[in-house]
Design a protein around this motif. Structure first.
Motif, PDB file in Angstrom:
ATOM      1  N   PRO A 195       0.826  -1.214   0.000  1.00 22.93           N
ATOM      2  CA  PRO A 195       0.000   0.000   0.000  1.00 22.93           C
ATOM      3  C   PRO A 195       0.858   1.260   0.000  1.00 22.93           C
ATOM      4  CG  PRO A 195      -0.001  -1.034   2.172  1.00 22.93           C
ATOM      5  CD  PRO A 195       0.828  -1.910   1.271  1.00 22.93           C
ATOM      6  N   ALA A 196       0.478   2.244  -0.777  1.00 24.64           N
ATOM      7  CA  ALA A 196       1.192   3.521  -0.771  1.00 24.64           C
ATOM      8  C   ALA A 196       0.825   4.242   0.524  1.00 24.64           C
ATOM      9  CB  ALA A 196       0.772   4.364  -1.970  1.00 24.64           C
ATOM     10  N   PRO A 197       1.843   4.706   1.286  1.00 21.64           N
ATOM     11  CA  PRO A 197       1.503   5.363   2.552  1.00 21.64           C
ATOM     12  C   PRO A 197       0.721   6.650   2.297  1.00 21.64           C
ATOM     13  CG  PRO A 197       3.848   5.569   2.069  1.00 21.64           C
ATOM     14  CD  PRO A 197       3.278   4.661   1.020  1.00 21.64           C
ATOM     15  N   LEU A 198      -0.373   6.821   3.013  1.00 17.95           N
ATOM     16  CA  LEU A 198      -1.217   8.006   2.840  1.00 17.95           C
ATOM     17  C   LEU A 198      -0.801   9.082   3.827  1.00 17.95           C
ATOM     18  CD1 LEU A 198      -5.019   7.233   2.437  1.00 17.95           C
ATOM     19  CD2 LEU A 198      -3.517   8.499   0.932  1.00 17.95           C
ATOM     20  N   GLY A 199      -0.609  10.274   3.354  1.00 20.61           N
ATOM     21  CA  GLY A 199      -0.304  11.381   4.255  1.00 20.61           C
ATOM     22  C   GLY A 199      -1.575  11.865   4.927  1.00 20.61           C
ATOM     23  N   SER A 200      -1.444  12.824   5.815  1.00 17.43           N
ATOM     24  CA  SER A 200      -2.631  13.393   6.440  1.00 17.43           C
ATOM     25  C   SER A 200      -2.541  14.914   6.335  1.00 17.43           C
ATOM     26  CB  SER A 200      -2.716  12.962   7.905  1.00 17.43           C
ATOM     27  OG  SER A 200      -1.523  13.291   8.573  1.00 17.43           O
ATOM     28  N   ARG A 201      -3.664  15.542   6.446  1.00  9.81           N
ATOM     29  CA  ARG A 201      -3.649  17.003   6.357  1.00  9.81           C
ATOM     30  C   ARG A 201      -3.122  17.602   7.649  1.00  9.81           C
ATOM     31  NH1 ARG A 201      -5.966  18.780   1.790  1.00  9.81           N
ATOM     32  NH2 ARG A 201      -7.673  17.591   0.905  1.00  9.81           N
ATOM     33  N   HIS A 202      -2.511  18.761   7.512  1.00 12.82           N
ATOM     34  CA  HIS A 202      -2.005  19.476   8.676  1.00 12.82           C
ATOM     35  C   HIS A 202      -3.191  19.969   9.518  1.00 12.82           C
ATOM     36  CE1 HIS A 202       0.092  22.528  11.011  1.00 12.82           C
ATOM     37  NE2 HIS A 202       1.221  21.925  10.657  1.00 12.82           N
ATOM     38  N   PRO A 203      -3.063  19.903  10.858  1.00 15.13           N
ATOM     39  CA  PRO A 203      -4.200  20.322  11.691  1.00 15.13           C
ATOM     40  C   PRO A 203      -4.655  21.756  11.411  1.00 15.13           C
ATOM     41  CG  PRO A 203      -2.196  19.990  13.001  1.00 15.13           C
ATOM     42  CD  PRO A 203      -1.958  19.368  11.670  1.00 15.13           C
ATOM     43  N   ILE A 204      -3.718  22.628  11.022  1.00 13.57           N
ATOM     44  CA  ILE A 204      -4.110  24.010  10.704  1.00 13.57           C
ATOM     45  C   ILE A 204      -4.971  24.034   9.434  1.00 13.57           C
ATOM     46  CG2 ILE A 204      -3.225  26.278   9.978  1.00 13.57           C
ATOM     47  CD1 ILE A 204      -2.793  25.752  12.920  1.00 13.57           C
ATOM     48  N   THR A 205      -4.588  23.194   8.470  1.00 11.44           N
ATOM     49  CA  THR A 205      -5.377  23.101   7.237  1.00 11.44           C
ATOM     50  C   THR A 205      -6.764  22.540   7.524  1.00 11.44           C
ATOM     51  OG1 THR A 205      -3.314  22.659   6.086  1.00 11.44           O
ATOM     52  CG2 THR A 205      -5.333  22.210   4.882  1.00 11.44           C
ATOM     53  N   LEU A 206      -6.808  21.516   8.390  1.00 12.50           N
ATOM     54  CA  LEU A 206      -8.100  20.928   8.727  1.00 12.50           C
ATOM     55  C   LEU A 206      -9.019  21.969   9.357  1.00 12.50           C
ATOM     56  CD1 LEU A 206      -6.972  17.522  10.287  1.00 12.50           C
ATOM     57  CD2 LEU A 206      -8.124  17.859   8.102  1.00 12.50           C
TER      58      LEU A 206
ATOM     59  N   GLU B 259       6.815  22.709  13.590  1.00 11.48           N
ATOM     60  CA  GLU B 259       8.073  21.973  13.705  1.00 11.48           C
ATOM     61  C   GLU B 259       8.184  20.807  12.725  1.00 11.48           C
ATOM     62  OE1 GLU B 259       8.192  21.109  17.866  1.00 11.48           O
ATOM     63  OE2 GLU B 259       9.293  22.947  18.332  1.00 11.48           O
ATOM     64  N   ASN B 260       7.072  20.483  12.073  1.00  8.92           N
ATOM     65  CA  ASN B 260       7.067  19.402  11.077  1.00  8.92           C
ATOM     66  C   ASN B 260       7.537  18.068  11.632  1.00  8.92           C
ATOM     67  OD1 ASN B 260       5.971  20.820   8.979  1.00  8.92           O
ATOM     68  ND2 ASN B 260       7.943  21.570   8.252  1.00  8.92           N
ATOM     69  N   ASP B 261       7.203  17.794  12.865  1.00  8.20           N
ATOM     70  CA  ASP B 261       7.518  16.488  13.448  1.00  8.20           C
ATOM     71  C   ASP B 261       6.472  15.493  12.949  1.00  8.20           C
ATOM     72  OD1 ASP B 261       7.776  14.223  15.020  1.00  8.20           O
ATOM     73  OD2 ASP B 261       8.492  15.376  16.742  1.00  8.20           O
ATOM     74  N   ILE B 262       6.970  14.522  12.182  1.00  8.45           N
ATOM     75  CA  ILE B 262       6.036  13.592  11.526  1.00  8.45           C
ATOM     76  C   ILE B 262       5.190  12.828  12.550  1.00  8.45           C
ATOM     77  CG2 ILE B 262       7.634  11.616  11.338  1.00  8.45           C
ATOM     78  CD1 ILE B 262       5.431  12.795   8.480  1.00  8.45           C
ATOM     79  N   ARG B 263       5.756  12.601  13.755  1.00  3.71           N
ATOM     80  CA  ARG B 263       4.992  11.863  14.775  1.00  3.71           C
ATOM     81  C   ARG B 263       3.788  12.672  15.242  1.00  3.71           C
ATOM     82  NH1 ARG B 263       9.955  11.310  18.692  1.00  3.71           N
ATOM     83  NH2 ARG B 263       9.975  13.460  17.938  1.00  3.71           N
ATOM     84  N   PHE B 264       3.964  13.975  15.255  1.00  9.23           N
ATOM     85  CA  PHE B 264       2.858  14.867  15.629  1.00  9.23           C
ATOM     86  C   PHE B 264       1.827  14.932  14.500  1.00  9.23           C
ATOM     87  CE2 PHE B 264       1.196  19.274  15.312  1.00  9.23           C
ATOM     88  CZ  PHE B 264       0.441  19.319  16.473  1.00  9.23           C
ATOM     89  N   LEU B 265       2.331  15.159  13.277  1.00  4.18           N
ATOM     90  CA  LEU B 265       1.437  15.401  12.140  1.00  4.18           C
ATOM     91  C   LEU B 265       0.618  14.167  11.754  1.00  4.18           C
ATOM     92  CD1 LEU B 265       3.857  17.515   9.945  1.00  4.18           C
ATOM     93  CD2 LEU B 265       1.943  18.330  11.315  1.00  4.18           C
ATOM     94  N   ARG B 266       1.188  12.998  12.009  1.00  5.55           N
ATOM     95  CA  ARG B 266       0.541  11.757  11.617  1.00  5.55           C
ATOM     96  C   ARG B 266      -0.780  11.513  12.355  1.00  5.55           C
ATOM     97  NH1 ARG B 266       5.198   7.598  11.726  1.00  5.55           N
ATOM     98  NH2 ARG B 266       5.793   8.060   9.593  1.00  5.55           N
ATOM     99  N   GLN B 267      -0.958  12.200  13.469  1.00  9.54           N
ATOM    100  CA  GLN B 267      -2.126  11.917  14.296  1.00  9.54           C
ATOM    101  C   GLN B 267      -3.414  12.492  13.743  1.00  9.54           C
ATOM    102  OE1 GLN B 267      -1.178  12.602  18.650  1.00  9.54           O
ATOM    103  NE2 GLN B 267       0.451  13.730  17.648  1.00  9.54           N
ATOM    104  N   PHE B 268      -3.303  13.370  12.739  1.00  6.49           N
ATOM    105  CA  PHE B 268      -4.506  14.078  12.296  1.00  6.49           C
ATOM    106  C   PHE B 268      -5.011  13.486  10.997  1.00  6.49           C
ATOM    107  CE2 PHE B 268      -1.752  16.811  14.702  1.00  6.49           C
ATOM    108  CZ  PHE B 268      -2.599  17.228  15.716  1.00  6.49           C
ATOM    109  N   THR B 269      -6.286  13.199  10.973  1.00  6.66           N
ATOM    110  CA  THR B 269      -6.901  12.705   9.742  1.00  6.66           C
ATOM    111  C   THR B 269      -8.078  13.602   9.419  1.00  6.66           C
ATOM    112  OG1 THR B 269      -8.372  11.248  10.937  1.00  6.66           O
ATOM    113  CG2 THR B 269      -6.260  10.329  10.247  1.00  6.66           C
ATOM    114  N   ALA B 270      -8.521  13.502   8.197  1.00  6.59           N
ATOM    115  CA  ALA B 270      -9.611  14.378   7.744  1.00  6.59           C
ATOM    116  C   ALA B 270     -10.860  14.208   8.595  1.00  6.59           C
ATOM    117  CB  ALA B 270      -9.916  14.096   6.282  1.00  6.59           C
ATOM    118  N   ALA B 271     -11.012  13.027   9.178  1.00  6.80           N
ATOM    119  CA  ALA B 271     -12.243  12.757   9.929  1.00  6.80           C
ATOM    120  C   ALA B 271     -12.286  13.497  11.262  1.00  6.80           C
ATOM    121  CB  ALA B 271     -12.370  11.253  10.162  1.00  6.80           C
ATOM    122  N   THR B 272     -11.109  13.860  11.802  1.00  7.82           N
ATOM    123  CA  THR B 272     -11.106  14.428  13.145  1.00  7.82           C
ATOM    124  C   THR B 272     -11.325  15.933  13.133  1.00  7.82           C
ATOM    125  OG1 THR B 272      -8.715  14.601  13.001  1.00  7.82           O
ATOM    126  CG2 THR B 272      -9.586  12.721  14.180  1.00  7.82           C
TER     127      THR B 272
END
Ligand SMILES: [Zn+2]
Length: 342
Positions: free
Chosen positions: A98-109, A329-342
């Protein structure tokens, strides 16, 4: 002899563009060029027509042509059998990678969420430059040079040209929209803004705003309140309470700040709301007649309201983020937690 050379060149280019996808097509190549009635044989037969003094040269040429054809045939054969092996060795029932799916930035959401609520009221989105001139960032907004209210915002000036600034608010885009002279205006201006503030958990040298502008005939403060009531109910739920406090902004008159009941403690008082039970979410007001005049709009005919809110604060409250710096800070561990649904 010359005829022979050009004939050989013609066949060479024809062969080079031959495509063989499987062994059947490779066999077709062999029959056409290397078979007993093939082209190579036929060309070899031309030898008898060559003048005696050119036989040696022609012989070399023909041998070279034969070798070229044989080599090409081997190459095609290997390529075709290679694909067959790969096809046979592939287990088509294996699951894919599977191609890894990115997530939107919480500010964008949060920005999209705010924008979508106002879009339902007919607001369209406008954007403008982040490097602004003094007029669009200050002058046109009723902040002439040396106006004391300029000190309300610590501004970054561009060294090469002190008339240029990093915009301190997205209100500059309002000016650009009004200058276009197309009325009525119902616009949202989301974007990044800059202020010379110390970077900490609670403040940053850049952050994001969404501003709104509504200009038409007979727009009143009641329209402003109804628009913002709608926004707050959609954003924070039907039970949230709202209050307006008088405030001061140079570009609106009257001006107000709007608070909602603290969504963390429900109004009983906590650290987020500094024990008051209220959280300030936006500034608003009726567009100052001077601003309308500056943009070529007749303030006797038209009126309007404007509002502006930060995106970081509601995002921090919604996603329970306790440090503003995490957003940039672009910490991927932080950014990964946000999905469009939240
Ligand atoms: Zn609270």
């Amino acid at each position: 002899m010359e005829q022979l050379v050009s004939q050989i060149e013609g066949y060479k280019s024809e062969m080079s563009s031959f495509i063989a996808n499987d062994e059947k097509q490779v066999e077709e190549f062999r029959i056409k060029y290397l078979g007993t009635k093939g082209i190579v044989k036929a060309i070899m037969g031309e030898m008898k027509n060559v003048a005696a003094d050119q036989k040696k040269q022609a012989g070399q040429l023909l041998n070279e042509f034969r070798l070229f054809t044989e080599n090409l045939y081997e190459t095609l054969k290997q390529a075709a059998s290679g694909t067959e092996v790969a096809a046979a060795g592939t287990d088509l029932s294996l699951p894919g990678d599977p191609a890894p799916l990115g997530s939107r930035h919480p500010i964008t959401l949060m920005r999209n969420r705010i924008v979508s609520i106002f879009q339902r009221l007919g607001f369209a989105v406008a954007e403008g430059p982040e490097i602004e001139d003094d007029w669009h960032n200050f002058g046109a907004l009723n902040l002439p040079a040396h106006h004391p209210a300029r000190d309300m915002q610590d501004t970054f000036y561009i060294q090469q040209n002190p008339d240029w600034v990093l915009r301190t608010h997205t209100s500059s885009v309002q000016i650009r929209e009004m200058e276009k002279g197309k009325l009525p205006i119902r616009m949202l201006m989301p974007g990044r803004v800059y202020r010379n503030e110390t970077v900490s958990a609670r403040s940053h040298c850049f952050f994001h705003q969404v501003e709104g502008l509504y200009i038409d005939e007979n727009v009143s403060f009641a329209d402003l309140k109804q628009t913002l009531y709608f926004f707050v109910k959609e954003m924070y739920g039907k039970d949230v309470k709202v209050r307006f406090r008088p405030s001061y902004f140079p570009f609106t008159e009257p001006s107000a700040e709007m608070d909602v009941t603290c969504m963390i403690c429900g109004g009983s008082g906590c650290n987020i709301c500094k024990k008051t039970g209220w959280v300030e979410i936006l500034g608003c007001g009726m567009v100052h007649p001077n601003v309308l005049t500056n943009c070529g709009i007749d303030p006797n005919k038209y009126s309007g309201f404007a509002f502006g809110l930060g995106i970081e604060r509601p995002a921090m409250l919604k996603y329970d983020v306790n440090d503003l710096r995490l957003f940039s800070e672009n910490d991927i561990r932080f950014l990964r937690q946000f999905t469009a649904a939240t």
